[in-house]
Design a protein around this motif. Structure first.
Motif, PDB file in Angstrom:
ATOM      1  N   TYR A 196       0.827  -1.206   0.000  1.00 16.81           N
ATOM      2  CA  TYR A 196       0.000   0.000   0.000  1.00 16.81           C
ATOM      3  C   TYR A 196       0.863   1.258   0.000  1.00 16.81           C
ATOM      4  CZ  TYR A 196      -3.145   3.542   2.042  1.00 16.81           C
ATOM      5  OH  TYR A 196      -3.859   4.686   2.313  1.00 16.81           O
ATOM      6  N   ALA A 197       1.875   1.288   0.849  1.00 18.51           N
ATOM      7  CA  ALA A 197       2.754   2.456   0.939  1.00 18.51           C
ATOM      8  C   ALA A 197       3.526   2.669  -0.362  1.00 18.51           C
ATOM      9  CB  ALA A 197       3.727   2.289   2.105  1.00 18.51           C
ATOM     10  N   LEU A 198       3.930   1.577  -1.002  1.00 19.69           N
ATOM     11  CA  LEU A 198       4.670   1.666  -2.262  1.00 19.69           C
ATOM     12  C   LEU A 198       3.798   2.243  -3.374  1.00 19.69           C
ATOM     13  CD1 LEU A 198       7.229   0.881  -3.981  1.00 19.69           C
ATOM     14  CD2 LEU A 198       6.093  -1.318  -4.366  1.00 19.69           C
ATOM     15  N   ARG A 200       0.783   3.786  -3.245  1.00 22.18           N
ATOM     16  CA  ARG A 200       0.027   5.027  -3.068  1.00 22.18           C
ATOM     17  C   ARG A 200       0.813   6.243  -3.554  1.00 22.18           C
ATOM     18  NH1 ARG A 200      -1.446   6.706   2.868  1.00 22.18           N
ATOM     19  NH2 ARG A 200      -2.109   8.529   1.684  1.00 22.18           N
ATOM     20  N   GLU A 201       2.118   6.097  -3.747  1.00 18.42           N
ATOM     21  CA  GLU A 201       2.938   7.189  -4.279  1.00 18.42           C
ATOM     22  C   GLU A 201       3.042   7.144  -5.805  1.00 18.42           C
ATOM     23  OE1 GLU A 201       3.948   9.657  -2.381  1.00 18.42           O
ATOM     24  OE2 GLU A 201       2.931   8.591  -0.737  1.00 18.42           O
ATOM     25  N   ARG A 202       2.471   6.140  -6.443  1.00 22.44           N
ATOM     26  CA  ARG A 202       2.520   6.044  -7.896  1.00 22.44           C
ATOM     27  C   ARG A 202       1.683   7.178  -8.499  1.00 22.44           C
ATOM     28  NH1 ARG A 202       4.295   2.090 -11.335  1.00 22.44           N
ATOM     29  NH2 ARG A 202       3.358   2.129 -13.431  1.00 22.44           N
ATOM     30  N   PRO A 203       2.197   7.886  -9.519  1.00 22.21           N
ATOM     31  CA  PRO A 203       1.479   9.053 -10.049  1.00 22.21           C
ATOM     32  C   PRO A 203       0.035   8.783 -10.441  1.00 22.21           C
ATOM     33  CG  PRO A 203       3.721   9.033 -10.888  1.00 22.21           C
ATOM     34  CD  PRO A 203       3.548   7.751 -10.116  1.00 22.21           C
ATOM     35  N   LYS A 206      -1.984   8.568  -7.180  1.00 23.42           N
ATOM     36  CA  LYS A 206      -2.100   9.875  -6.526  1.00 23.42           C
ATOM     37  C   LYS A 206      -3.069  10.778  -7.293  1.00 23.42           C
ATOM     38  CE  LYS A 206       1.484  11.820  -4.560  1.00 23.42           C
ATOM     39  NZ  LYS A 206       2.832  12.386  -4.314  1.00 23.42           N
ATOM     40  N   TRP A 209      -6.706   9.642  -6.572  1.00 23.12           N
ATOM     41  CA  TRP A 209      -7.057   9.409  -5.167  1.00 23.12           C
ATOM     42  C   TRP A 209      -8.447   9.978  -4.877  1.00 23.12           C
ATOM     43  CZ3 TRP A 209      -4.182   6.255  -2.345  1.00 23.12           C
ATOM     44  CH2 TRP A 209      -4.374   6.191  -0.959  1.00 23.12           C
ATOM     45  N   THR A 217      -8.802  13.126   5.928  1.00 17.46           N
ATOM     46  CA  THR A 217      -7.758  12.097   5.903  1.00 17.46           C
ATOM     47  C   THR A 217      -7.891  11.069   7.019  1.00 17.46           C
ATOM     48  OG1 THR A 217      -6.285  13.507   7.220  1.00 17.46           O
ATOM     49  CG2 THR A 217      -6.119  13.678   4.816  1.00 17.46           C
TER      50      THR A 217
END
Length: 226
Positions: A196-198, A200-203, A206, A209, A217
């Motif tokens: 999930y952490a990996l 969720r930063e994918r363009p 993001k 979202w 949040t």
């Protein structure tokens, strides 16, 4: 190219999110995007029924072509725009087979998640049974342990079908994102938390979202004890 595409969608809907991620990955920004309110039941409007006789979102059009089921829309976008953006179906037969396996297992994963959430949110309080909720949560726990094991076997930093980001990630990540939004413990499921952490930063993720998640949040704690 995307200007003749229309997507009707709702914020926080994993099926809608799948299609939005696919559109981003295929570099199809600029489509006609219509955010509808579930609270106002806009997904039951004539605008939706004109595209989707089920009165559901996502409702997706490309010119005169209508593809409403989220998995079908993702396959369609990859098929029609193979040479554009991210290649979402790997060439390796091993990775391709695993991708298809995880994609369709993802439907069961999503069903077990929604069984818990829908029971708590849509079954009237006087009609709820603790035994039914426990049964739904136990089924989800078993499913979570499967996916935790899959990611453990793949190794750190892996996507669902290997090193490449594929359609499996497109369609399953929204389920995992929703799990953590509803309070899933990263300590209890560290590999799912790492994935999930990996991602969720994918363009693409993001950019798509859920907007109401950005506004608030905090999320919920429905799944804190799963």
């Amino acid at each position: 190219m995307a200007r003749n595409m229309t997507l009707l969608w709702g914020s926080g809907s994993p099926p809608c999110w799948r299609v939005m991620i696919a559109l981003e990955e295929k570099k199809l920004q600029g489509y006609n995007s219509r955010l509808l309110s579930f609270d106002k039941e806009e997904h039951k409007s004539q605008e939706v029924f004109n595209i989707n006789p089920r009165g559901q979102v996502p409702s997706f059009k490309h010119g005169d072509i209508i593809v409403n089921e989220s998995y079908a829309a993702c396959f369609y976008l990859e098929s029609q725009f193979k040479s554009q953006g991210t290649k979402l179906i790997p060439d390796s037969k091993e990775e391709q087979a695993l991708m298809y396996q995880r994609m369709f297992e993802g439907l069961t994963f999503y069903d077990k998640l929604t069984a818990v959430i829908f029971y708590e949110y849509f079954v009237p309080e006087g009609e709820r049974l603790d035994s039914a909720l426990k049964r739904h949560k136990d089924a989800l726990t078993m499913e979570l342990k499967l996916w935790e094991g899959y990611l453990f076997n793949m190794g750190s930093g892996s996507n669902l079908a290997g090193k490449s980001f594929t359609l499996a990630d497109v369609v399953v990540f929204p389920t995992i994102g929703t799990l953590f939004r509803f309070g899933l413990s990263e300590k209890r499921y560290p590999k799912l938390g790492e994935y999930y952490a990996l991602l969720r930063e994918r363009p693409s993720i993001k950019a798509s979202w859920p907007p109401h998640w950005l506004e608030n949040t905090k999320g919920q704690d429905t799944l804190k004890d799963v």
